[in-house]
Design an enzyme around this catalytic site. Sequence first.
Site, short mmCIF file in Angstrom:
data_model
loop_
_atom_site.label_atom_id
_atom_site.label_comp_id
_atom_site.label_asym_id
_atom_site.label_seq_id
_atom_site.Cartn_x
_atom_site.Cartn_y
_atom_site.Cartn_z
CG ASN B 386 4.45 -35.08 21.36
OD1 ASN B 386 4.09 -34.52 20.33
ND2 ASN B 386 4.62 -36.38 21.42
CG ASP B 387 0.09 -33.88 22.80
OD1 ASP B 387 0.35 -34.43 21.72
OD2 ASP B 387 -0.20 -34.50 23.84
#
Lengths: 94, 459
Positions: B386-387
């Site tokens: 995600n990040d």
Amino acid sequence: MDTGTIIIGLTIFVLACFAGAELIAKVPPTLHTPLMSGSNAISGIAIVGALLATGHSESINSVSLIGFLAVIFATINVVGGYTVTRRMLQMFKK
Amino acid sequence: MSINSINLIYLASATLFMLGIKYLSSPSTAKRGNFLSMIGMGAAIGITLTTPGLHGFTLITIGIIIGTVIGGYAAIKVKMTSMPEMVALFNGCGGAASALVAMAEFRVLGTEFDSFTLITLLLSMIIGGLTFTGSLMAYAKLQGLISTRPITYPGQQLINGAILLATLALAVLLFQDPGNMLVFSGILILSLLLGVLAVIPIGGADMPVIICLLNSYSGLAVSMTGFALNNNALIITGSLVGASGIFLTKIMCDAMNRSLANVLFSAFGQVVESADDTGEGPAGTMKGFELEDVATILANAGTLIIVPGYGMAAAQAQHATRDLGDYLGEQGVEVRYAIHPVAGRMPGHMNVLLAEADVPYDQLFALEDINDDFASTDVVLVIGANDVVNPAAKDNPSSPIYGMPVLDVEKATTVIVLKRSMSVGFAGIDNELFYKDNTMMLFGDAKSSLQKLVAAMKQ
């Protein structure tokens, strides 16, 4: 402890830090987890101090019992650290 | 054996440890390195047992047997996905051992020691003690025993600072009155408390940094023990571990474009920006796609880059990932893997998992080696990351992760994202990537999604 001994110890410490940094910088990212678990295992070298404390006197006293606990912790660190490192390294194939 | 012979063997052990790390420079020699390192440890333990005047062999034998059984059992049983917490636990044991050795030595010496020995013993105990409890906290966070979100309260840093000062004050007090066990115990308790309080405000996504840092602390504690015992093997080995831990800490911090102070004190990941379980985001709505549509896109790709993240580890999906990669490889698709340095929960976490699933390591590429290739790639498959793929790091100065080097996955023709649900990632930050026009979201457990995708493509 006399000053000469302290200075020798500090010299070794500083040189080993630089030598360690040089060696570690050459480890590729793929092996960073084994590097961690492997260096973790060698920090179990504290077991040397633990053994000396446990075997300090003939009778069992507070020092030998503290040493005994230290032996257990250090052995977990050494045996566990080397075993997981070995398990991981066996998986790396081309 | 004589003290001089013993010290020579210690030197040999330290040399073997250094060779062990040197051989880690390539996967083909790494196993040999670990073996040499083990021999070094065996030699150090064996030769210590020949120290003149050593007693207590029964106690020593029992201790070694108990430690071997616990450490060996845990190491054989642990799943590769749980390696970060296992390493944290072992590391905590190392810290505890150093602290205990310092305590024992303190009792041996009574009131008869010089200030240098006292300082190093105290440092060994304080650093070892906080490594022990700090590692236990990291373990509890990674295992989900306590919340992975930062735990904060008003005045947290003031309280931690006050505890640190109190510890130092007690240390000064001990200088005046070296035999005082009450003061000594006070220092021990405060250092244990410090380990707990320093780690609880740090979020789950920052655990790689903390594990590296604690690793370095355990080495430092060993070095301090070495100074106090005047043992060069401990000094050298401790500094090797200390340097390794600091080096990895720096790599992790650089990979997030954050300072160590920021990681330690900013309670990163605390704020969950806007409640977006609805799928409403900054740039529209997240589009969930049908499995068949995703399978069609994958099957028609010429080039594929797979981007694994912590979600792959959490779903135990590394084998399913390999199966999909292998199947597409057999169909003539060029398959590569892009590994972000902070993907997962410890340095190299993804590499180990993919190695476990028999993915050849020459298919794995680091961020800087593959980032330019995304623009010319047909399909990127993001599995539980995600990040590390969040474009906000490049174009949104108000984002908490702005400036972090990320994988440019959005430049590919199509991005397929396997995600458990619509919720935000561990850092608690919304991800624009999920709302982009060329992004296809496939919600569900990563492992079962991957298995279904392979099955659908085979039809």
